[in-house]
Design an enzyme around this catalytic site. Structure first.
Site, PDB file in Angstrom:
ATOM      1  N   ASP A  22       0.753  -1.099   0.044  1.00 54.40           N
ATOM      2  CA  ASP A  22       0.176   0.121  -0.017  1.00 54.40           C
ATOM      3  C   ASP A  22       0.943   1.283   0.061  1.00 54.40           C
ATOM      4  O   ASP A  22       1.998   0.993   0.406  1.00 54.40           O
ATOM      5  CB  ASP A  22      -0.942   0.018   1.257  1.00 54.40           C
ATOM      6  CG  ASP A  22      -1.739   1.190   1.534  1.00 54.40           C
ATOM      7  OD1 ASP A  22      -2.294   1.605   0.564  1.00 54.40           O
ATOM      8  OD2 ASP A  22      -1.444   1.641   2.394  1.00 54.40           O
ATOM      9  N   ASP A  24       0.011   5.015   0.909  1.00 57.11           N
ATOM     10  CA  ASP A  24      -0.428   6.208   1.864  1.00 57.11           C
ATOM     11  C   ASP A  24      -0.693   5.574   3.161  1.00 57.11           C
ATOM     12  O   ASP A  24      -1.320   4.584   3.478  1.00 57.11           O
ATOM     13  CB  ASP A  24      -1.796   6.911   1.750  1.00 57.11           C
ATOM     14  CG  ASP A  24      -1.714   7.891   0.243  1.00 57.11           C
ATOM     15  OD1 ASP A  24      -1.343   9.110   0.422  1.00 57.11           O
ATOM     16  OD2 ASP A  24      -1.913   7.086  -0.766  1.00 57.11           O
ATOM     17  N   ASP A 200      -2.170  -0.217   5.920  1.00 56.34           N
ATOM     18  CA  ASP A 200      -2.430   0.467   7.230  1.00 56.34           C
ATOM     19  C   ASP A 200      -3.889   0.673   7.067  1.00 56.34           C
ATOM     20  O   ASP A 200      -4.386   1.378   8.142  1.00 56.34           O
ATOM     21  CB  ASP A 200      -1.662   1.901   7.048  1.00 56.34           C
ATOM     22  CG  ASP A 200      -2.257   2.886   6.125  1.00 56.34           C
ATOM     23  OD1 ASP A 200      -2.530   2.355   5.103  1.00 56.34           O
ATOM     24  OD2 ASP A 200      -2.704   3.912   6.944  1.00 56.34           O
TER      25      ASP A 200
HETATM   26 MG   LIG Z   1      -3.054   3.066   3.236  1.00 53.76          MG
END
Ligand SMILES: [Mg+2]
Length: 247
Positions: A22, A24, A200
C-alpha cells in the site's frame, strides 16, 4: 496494545517472495490532503532496489488512481494497482482495467462535485474508477457524507462505499485489493512465490488475509490488523524493515 516488531526474520528471503505494498500510511505518512503527501528521498531508491532483488515481483496497491501514484513516484517502473484494485499499470506499462463490472463513474463524479458544494471544507477527489470525499479538514461532515454516499450507492449500480482514513469513497463494487492480488498471483512473475503485503487501512485487511492464507506474510501498520505477522508503527518503520530485509 500491539507488539512493534522490526525484525525481518519472519519474512521469506527475497528470492522466494513477492511484495505488495500500500502507499499512503504504509510507505509515506498520511498528509492533510492526498496531493500534500511528501515522498521521502530514500523511497525511490528503496523501491528500485526491491524491484531488482525481487525480479520485478513487486506491486504498489493503492486506493489512489494509477495516475496519482505516477505523479508521486515518477521513477517507479513496477506494477501499480490503483482504485482499490479497479485498474492496473502492468509490467509492460500498459493500463489494464481489472474490475469487469459496469460502474457509473460519471454519476459518481457528479455526486462528488455536489457533495463538495454542499459541505464546505471537504476535499473532492475524482478518480478514473470512482470518487472520494476527504473530510480531514472538515471532520464535522463525516456522518452526513457517509449517509449521502450510502444513499447514492444504493440508488446506483456497480458502486460500493469504501471507508478509509478520513475519507469516504465510491469504488467499483467488484474491485478490491485482495482480488487484484489474487489474479496477479496466478501468473508470471508472481505465481509460486510467497506473497508479502504491507498496509495500514481497512481496505488492506482482506489483502493481508489472502496473503496469509496463501502461505505469505502480512505486515500491519498502526495496528490495523491484529493478527498480522508483523506489527509496525509507521511508514518509516516499514521502509527500514524492507531496507534491512534486502541486506
Ligand atoms: Mg494506506
Amino acid at each position: 496494545m500491539h507488539v512493534h516488531d522490526t525484525n525481518h526474520s519472519h519474512l521469506p528471503v527475497p528470492q522466494r517472495a513477492c511484495l505488495f505494498l500500500d502507499f499512503d500510511g504504509t510507505l509515506v505518512n498520511i498528509a492533510p490532503t492526498p496531493d500534500g503527501v511528501v515522498v521521502p528521498t530514500d523511497l525511490t531508491a528503496l523501491l528500485d532496489d526491491l524491484c531488482d532483488a525481487l525480479g520485478g515481483r513487486i506491486a504498489l496497491v493503492s486506493g489512489r488512481g494509477v495516475s496519482s501514484i505516477e505523479t508521486h513516484l515518477p521513477a517507479f517502473v513496477g506494477i501499480v494497482i490503483g482504485g482499490h484494485g479497479a485498474e492496473m499499470r502492468d509490467q509492460n506499462g500498459t493500463m489494464v482495467r481489472l474490475a469487469g463490472c459496469d460502474t457509473d463513474t460519471a454519476g459518481a463524479h457528479d455526486w462528488a462535485r455536489q457533495v463538495g458544494l454542499k459541505y464546505p471544507g471537504v476535499g473532492v477527489e475524482l478518480k478514473r474508477t470512482g470518487a472520494a470525499i476527504h473530510f480531514r479538514q472538515a471532520p464535522e461532515w463525516e456522518l452526513s457524507v457517509r449517509r449521502a454516499a450510502e444513499v447514492f450507492a444504493d440508488e446506483t449500480t456497480g458502486l460500493a462505499v469504501q471507508e478509509s482514513h478520513m475519507a469516504i469513497e465510491l469504488r467499483p463494487k467488484c474491485a478490491n485489493k485482495a482480488s487484484a492480488i489474487e489474479s496477479l498471483m496466478r501468473a508470471n512473475p508472481f505465481a509460486g512465490y510467497r506473497p508479502i503485503f504491507a498496509g495500514d487501512d481497512q481496505t488492506d485487511r482482506p489483502a493481508m488475509d489472502f496473503c496469509q492464507a496463501a502461505g505469505g506474510i502480512a505486515i500491519s501498520v498502526n495496528g490495523i490488523h491484529p493478527t498480522a505477522d508483523i506489527q509496525l508503527g509507521s511508514p518509516r518503520a516499514v521502509r527500514a524493515l524492507l531496507r534491512d530485509w534486502l541486506g
